[in-house]
Design a protein around this motif. Structure first.
Motif, PDB file in Angstrom:
ATOM      1  N   LEU A 158      -5.428   8.581   3.133  1.00 26.27           N
ATOM      2  CA  LEU A 158      -4.889   7.862   4.291  1.00 26.27           C
ATOM      3  C   LEU A 158      -5.639   6.554   4.584  1.00 26.27           C
ATOM      4  CD1 LEU A 158      -4.057  10.833   6.676  1.00 26.27           C
ATOM      5  CD2 LEU A 158      -2.502   9.500   5.232  1.00 26.27           C
ATOM      6  N   LYS A 159      -6.788   6.352   3.972  1.00 24.59           N
ATOM      7  CA  LYS A 159      -7.522   5.093   4.145  1.00 24.59           C
ATOM      8  C   LYS A 159      -6.964   3.977   3.267  1.00 24.59           C
ATOM      9  CE  LYS A 159     -11.897   7.021   5.650  1.00 24.59           C
ATOM     10  NZ  LYS A 159     -13.304   7.262   5.326  1.00 24.59           N
ATOM     11  N   LEU A 160      -6.136   4.343   2.302  1.00 24.45           N
ATOM     12  CA  LEU A 160      -5.522   3.333   1.441  1.00 24.45           C
ATOM     13  C   LEU A 160      -4.508   2.509   2.239  1.00 24.45           C
ATOM     14  CD1 LEU A 160      -4.875   5.474  -1.761  1.00 24.45           C
ATOM     15  CD2 LEU A 160      -6.693   3.805  -1.392  1.00 24.45           C
ATOM     16  N   PRO A 161      -4.251   1.270   1.835  1.00 24.60           N
ATOM     17  CA  PRO A 161      -3.279   0.426   2.553  1.00 24.60           C
ATOM     18  C   PRO A 161      -1.833   0.814   2.210  1.00 24.60           C
ATOM     19  CG  PRO A 161      -4.157  -0.775   0.686  1.00 24.60           C
ATOM     20  CD  PRO A 161      -4.900   0.543   0.745  1.00 24.60           C
ATOM     21  N   LEU A 162      -1.452   2.011   2.617  1.00 24.86           N
ATOM     22  CA  LEU A 162      -0.153   2.554   2.225  1.00 24.86           C
ATOM     23  C   LEU A 162       1.021   1.811   2.861  1.00 24.86           C
ATOM     24  CD1 LEU A 162      -1.074   6.343   2.316  1.00 24.86           C
ATOM     25  CD2 LEU A 162      -0.909   4.840   0.316  1.00 24.86           C
ATOM     26  N   LYS A 163       0.864   1.386   4.113  1.00 25.01           N
ATOM     27  CA  LYS A 163       1.983   0.716   4.796  1.00 25.01           C
ATOM     28  C   LYS A 163       2.377  -0.590   4.104  1.00 25.01           C
ATOM     29  CE  LYS A 163       3.579  -0.992   9.242  1.00 25.01           C
ATOM     30  NZ  LYS A 163       3.260  -1.183  10.655  1.00 25.01           N
ATOM     31  N   PRO A 164       1.443  -1.505   3.832  1.00 26.38           N
ATOM     32  CA  PRO A 164       1.866  -2.730   3.134  1.00 26.38           C
ATOM     33  C   PRO A 164       2.377  -2.465   1.717  1.00 26.38           C
ATOM     34  CG  PRO A 164      -0.494  -2.813   3.674  1.00 26.38           C
ATOM     35  CD  PRO A 164       0.055  -1.566   4.250  1.00 26.38           C
ATOM     36  N   LEU A 165       1.813  -1.465   1.059  1.00 26.95           N
ATOM     37  CA  LEU A 165       2.297  -1.105  -0.275  1.00 26.95           C
ATOM     38  C   LEU A 165       3.732  -0.604  -0.209  1.00 26.95           C
ATOM     39  CD1 LEU A 165      -0.812   0.672  -1.844  1.00 26.95           C
ATOM     40  CD2 LEU A 165       0.222  -1.487  -2.582  1.00 26.95           C
ATOM     41  N   ARG A 166       4.029   0.240   0.772  1.00 28.29           N
ATOM     42  CA  ARG A 166       5.400   0.762   0.913  1.00 28.29           C
ATOM     43  C   ARG A 166       6.394  -0.364   1.197  1.00 28.29           C
ATOM     44  NH1 ARG A 166       6.763   6.082   1.757  1.00 28.29           N
ATOM     45  NH2 ARG A 166       8.297   5.517   3.320  1.00 28.29           N
ATOM     46  N   ILE A 167       6.001  -1.313   2.015  1.00 30.26           N
ATOM     47  CA  ILE A 167       6.889  -2.439   2.333  1.00 30.26           C
ATOM     48  C   ILE A 167       7.148  -3.280   1.079  1.00 30.26           C
ATOM     49  CG2 ILE A 167       7.059  -4.604   3.629  1.00 30.26           C
ATOM     50  CD1 ILE A 167       5.659  -3.066   5.958  1.00 30.26           C
ATOM     51  N   ALA A 168       6.086  -3.577   0.327  1.00 27.13           N
ATOM     52  CA  ALA A 168       6.241  -4.364  -0.903  1.00 27.13           C
ATOM     53  C   ALA A 168       7.128  -3.618  -1.912  1.00 27.13           C
ATOM     54  CB  ALA A 168       4.876  -4.663  -1.513  1.00 27.13           C
ATOM     55  N   ILE A 169       6.913  -2.321  -2.042  1.00 31.89           N
ATOM     56  CA  ILE A 169       7.718  -1.520  -2.959  1.00 31.89           C
ATOM     57  C   ILE A 169       9.163  -1.448  -2.475  1.00 31.89           C
ATOM     58  CG2 ILE A 169       8.051   0.854  -3.776  1.00 31.89           C
ATOM     59  CD1 ILE A 169       4.910   0.977  -3.880  1.00 31.89           C
ATOM     60  N   GLY A 170       9.350  -1.358  -1.177  1.00 35.47           N
ATOM     61  CA  GLY A 170      10.703  -1.366  -0.608  1.00 35.47           C
ATOM     62  C   GLY A 170      11.444  -2.650  -0.946  1.00 35.47           C
ATOM     63  N   ILE A 171      10.739  -3.760  -0.907  1.00 37.25           N
ATOM     64  CA  ILE A 171      11.354  -5.048  -1.246  1.00 37.25           C
ATOM     65  C   ILE A 171      11.771  -5.059  -2.728  1.00 37.25           C
ATOM     66  CG2 ILE A 171      10.881  -7.519  -1.528  1.00 37.25           C
ATOM     67  CD1 ILE A 171       9.137  -7.254   1.065  1.00 37.25           C
TER      68      ILE A 171
END
Length: 188
Positions: A158-171
């Motif tokens: 959970l310390k990983l930057p999962l939110k920005p990664l998910r957004i980039a992958i979503g794009i």
């Protein structure tokens, strides 16, 4: 071979920050057996992807190539939409009293089977003469993310930057979904 690589990449991207990897981290912490969690995750993912690929093999011959492509575009667009929202905390399975192996295998199977990756596997399997390659690719791709999650544990995961990664992958999923949809509709 195309289905293998496409499913591998799609599953690896889709699992980043997803609930399946998160649950693997939770169960690895609880049972202190990351090897067992990884083995049961592989089994559960292969079973879920195998079912999706089998359904794709049945549906595929009934669809025209443009319909198959449009269905894949829809799967990618749905995965993109899901990537823009934070993953909900998975059920921790605290009350399951069926043992570590069964809890891990069944819990991860249920979570994986309801995952958007399975729709992608189904659509990829419908487009190939060897549908099993889509299941194998998705299993390997999912494990690329689940293995580190299980080895790290929940706190580190959970310390990983999962939110920005998910957004980039979503794009990325959104772009590929739109391009495939426009191609299927013969607009490009």
């Amino acid at each position: 071979m195309d289905a293998l690589m496409a499913a591998l990449v799609a599953a690896a991207l889709a699992q980043v920050g997803d609930r399946t990897a998160w649950l693997a981290a939770i169960l690895s912490d609880r049972y202190a057996k990351p090897g067992m969690v990884i083995a049961m995750a592989a089994l559960a993912l292969l079973a879920a992807s195998g079912l999706a690929a089998a359904l794709g093999a049945v549906i595929g011959p009934k669809l025209a190539p443009n319909a198959q492509q449009l269905m894949l575009a829809l799967a990618l667009l749905l995965q993109a939409g899901g990537s823009f929202f934070p993953a909900k905390v998975p059920e921790r399975l605290d009350r399951w009293k069926i043992g570590a192996i069964a809890t891990t295998a069944l819990g991860l199977f249920i979570l994986a089977f309801g995952d958007g990756v399975q729709f992608i596997v189904l659509t990829l399997a419908s487009r190939t003469p060897v549908p099993a390659l889509a299941a194998i690719g998705a299993t390997i791709g999912s494990l690329v993310v689940i293995v580190p999650a299980a080895l790290m544990g929940e706190a580190a995961w959970l310390k990983l930057p999962l939110k920005p990664l998910r957004i980039a992958i979503g794009i990325v999923f959104l772009i590929f979904g739109i391009v495939l949809a426009l191609g299927a509709l013969r607009l490009v």
